[in-house]
Design a protein around this motif. Structure first.
Motif, PDB file in Angstrom:
ATOM      1  N   HIS A 105      -0.526  47.943 -16.012  1.00 54.52           N
ATOM      2  CA  HIS A 105       0.381  47.557 -17.056  1.00 54.52           C
ATOM      3  C   HIS A 105       0.306  46.048 -16.800  1.00 54.52           C
ATOM      4  O   HIS A 105       1.359  45.564 -16.408  1.00 54.52           O
ATOM      5  CB  HIS A 105       1.731  48.067 -17.124  1.00 54.52           C
TER       6      HIS A 105
ATOM      7  N   ASN B 113      -2.041  45.704 -26.533  1.00 52.52           N
ATOM      8  CA  ASN B 113      -2.343  46.148 -25.255  1.00 52.52           C
ATOM      9  C   ASN B 113      -3.564  44.993 -24.751  1.00 52.52           C
ATOM     10  O   ASN B 113      -3.803  44.824 -23.386  1.00 52.52           O
ATOM     11  CB  ASN B 113      -2.931  47.430 -25.056  1.00 52.52           C
TER      12      ASN B 113
ATOM     13  N   GLY C 182      -0.414  45.005 -21.231  1.00 52.98           N
ATOM     14  CA  GLY C 182      -0.819  46.299 -20.709  1.00 52.98           C
ATOM     15  C   GLY C 182      -2.234  46.628 -20.432  1.00 52.98           C
ATOM     16  O   GLY C 182      -2.524  46.737 -19.009  1.00 52.98           O
TER      17      GLY C 182
ATOM     18  N   ASN D 267      -3.705  50.580 -18.945  1.00 50.68           N
ATOM     19  CA  ASN D 267      -2.502  51.524 -19.709  1.00 50.68           C
ATOM     20  C   ASN D 267      -3.008  52.560 -20.175  1.00 50.68           C
ATOM     21  O   ASN D 267      -3.817  52.625 -20.968  1.00 50.68           O
ATOM     22  CB  ASN D 267      -1.766  50.368 -20.322  1.00 50.68           C
TER      23      ASN D 267
ATOM     24  N   ALA E  94      -3.288  52.420 -23.969  1.00 46.37           N
ATOM     25  CA  ALA E  94      -4.422  51.772 -24.469  1.00 46.37           C
ATOM     26  C   ALA E  94      -5.627  52.692 -24.158  1.00 46.37           C
ATOM     27  O   ALA E  94      -6.284  52.642 -25.234  1.00 46.37           O
ATOM     28  CB  ALA E  94      -4.727  50.632 -23.653  1.00 46.37           C
TER      29      ALA E  94
END
Length: 479
Positions: A123, A209, A213, A217, A220
């Motif tokens: 993240h 993202n 992110g 992530n 994503a």
């Protein structure tokens, strides 16, 4: 078509207005959007509503020959710039860990010039420095209720942030153009509204993202896989490749959680389960939109998919409801409450208990019953970090301390290895000491009933004269 467009616009406006009028609606919408665009900022909910309006506007524009490029070219350039954005996102995190000599799979809390932000490989927030850079041009600092990336604003030269800004803008424009080439509001096959919502969720998730992110992530990765699976030409190997890629990524995430020795066992198990749950949650809420976008009529399967989607959202709605219940708690003058603020409340009902640098703790004795929501609104504080503690209701004012352990990396050595006062007790033992980087194994004990724990840790370290430091793998050890 005009009726469809006006209906969507009206719904978006009503939701935006309703968020300002109804705390419960605001919290529920925030939790729903968190499924595909996680984070604590409410700004992304307004951004999503605005994005939906832009898609509707794009769908209403007439298509003229010679103006719009063929759809395959839109898709090609969209993929190129989207992958470029995720590549730059990953490189930014690698540059951050390399320049600070940090381990790749750790989780970091970074303090710089009194601003605090978190980041990790799964993240990544480093590219939020783009927002921080633009905000710094307007002398915006010390944003107590959000994390706009001010910590990272000076990590890269201005030219890099300009490139990132251009990439984000180009991807956003290409998403809208791609949507226009795919969707026909006058089509008699499939639900136009469902198709638009499905597209909006997936594309907004990817846009968010790019800076918040990253490709590591889970939201994503699944949004990207579903994006290619739904909107790109069919190949025989596509389904197998995407399924294998998702399964492999999930296994890697669970494996990395299991080998991260800084996390206690229950946190490793919870994190792995949370990854699986998040993936299933996103898939379940998208299924009814995908199915109804393929057909015009609604049948029993539609009802079943909608029911599953609503059931999947129960947990998220419950989180919003719990926060709403916290905000609706009534404070009385009998026990009062303890609130942590970075500013003077300017009210005689607030009695200063303790100051930890610029962070002040007040005992609030309202002259009449007052809801926490009113206090938060008056003091311009959001409830994400539960800034108000209620003695004998939400916490015990007497008892054992709460202890947190972490690695601490500073730019200059600490003046002392131990520090204690009425609220905190810090113990930091040196691990490595080199020129320009000093690492300590630290533990911090905090007296009970003091809200905003992360800020207490931040200000305890800053009190020792360090305004540039990284907290690595913070863990709660209990009382």
């Amino acid at each position: 078509m005009l009726k469809k467009i006006l209906c969507v616009f009206l719904c978006a406006i009503l939701l935006a207005v309703g968020m300002n009028l109804s705390p419960l609606l605001r919290l529920i919408l925030h939790e729903i959007v968190n499924i595909f665009a996680g984070g604590r900022s409410l700004a992304k909910v307004y951004a999503f509503l605005l994005y939906v309006c832009l898609l509707v506007l794009a769908a209403s524009l007439p298509v003229k020959k010679g103006i719009n490029l063929p759809a395959p070219k839109w898709r090609r350039w969209l993929v190129i710039f989207l992958m470029l954005g995720f590549f730059l996102n990953l490189c930014s995190f690698l540059a951050f860990t390399y320049t600070n000599r940090l381990r790749l799979f750790d989780t970091f809390l970074i303090n710089s010039n009194s601003e605090l932000s978190s980041t990790s490989l799964f993240h990544n927030h480093v590219l939020k420095g783009m927002l921080g850079k633009w905000l710094s041009l307007f002398n915006v600092t010390n944003l107590e209720n959000s994390d706009p990336g001010l910590v990272f604003a000076n990590m890269f030269p201005n030219a890099f942030w300009l490139v990132i800004s251009l990439v984000i803008c180009i991807v956003g424009i290409l998403f809208i153009l791609h949507f226009r080439s795919l969707i026909d509001p006058d089509s008699t096959t499939g639900s136009w509204l469902s198709a638009m919502i499905l597209y909006a969720i997936l594309s907004f998730s990817l846009l968010k993202n790019l800076i918040d992110g990253g490709i590591g992530n889970e939201e994503a990765v699944i949004s990207l896989a579903l994006w290619f699976g739904i909107y790109y030409p069919h190949y025989r190997w596509k389904t197998v490749a995407i399924s294998a890629g998702l399964f492999l990524y999930l296994c890697i995430q669970i494996w990395l959680n299991s080998i991260n020795s800084s996390l206690p066992l229950q946190t490793q198990l919870y994190s792995s389960i949370a990854i699986i749950f998040h993936w299933l949650l996103l898939v379940f809420i998208l299924l009814p939109f995908w199915y109804t976008s393929q057909q015009k009529t609604y049948n029993r399967l539609t009802l079943l998919l909608v029911t599953l989607a609503l059931l999947a959202c129960v947990h998220q709605i419950q989180r919003g409801w719990n926060l709403y219940a916290y905000e609706q708690t009534v404070l009385t003058s009998d026990a009062g409450a303890i609130i942590a603020l970075y500013h003077d409340p300017g009210d005689a009902d607030y009695q200063l208990l303790y100051a930890l640098g610029p962070l002040n703790f007040y005992r609030f004795f309202p002259d009449q019953p007052t809801r926490i929501a009113m206090v938060l609104d008056q003091q311009q504080v959001i409830a994400n970090f539960y800034p108000i503690a209620i003695p004998w209701e939400s916490c015990f004012p007497t008892g054992t301390t709460d202890t947190y352990t972490f690695l601490l990396q500073t730019k200059k050595p600490l003046p002392t290895n131990k520090y204690a006062d009425a609220v905190v007790e810090l113990n930091a033992q040196p691990v490595t000491q080199t020129d320009g980087q000093y690492t300590y194994q630290a533990s911090l004990a905090i007296q009970p009933c003091h809200p905003r724990t992360v800020n207490i840790i931040q200000e305890s370290i800053r009190r020792l004269g360090n305004d540039s430091f990284v907290i690595i793998n913070i863990a709660y050890q209990g009382p």
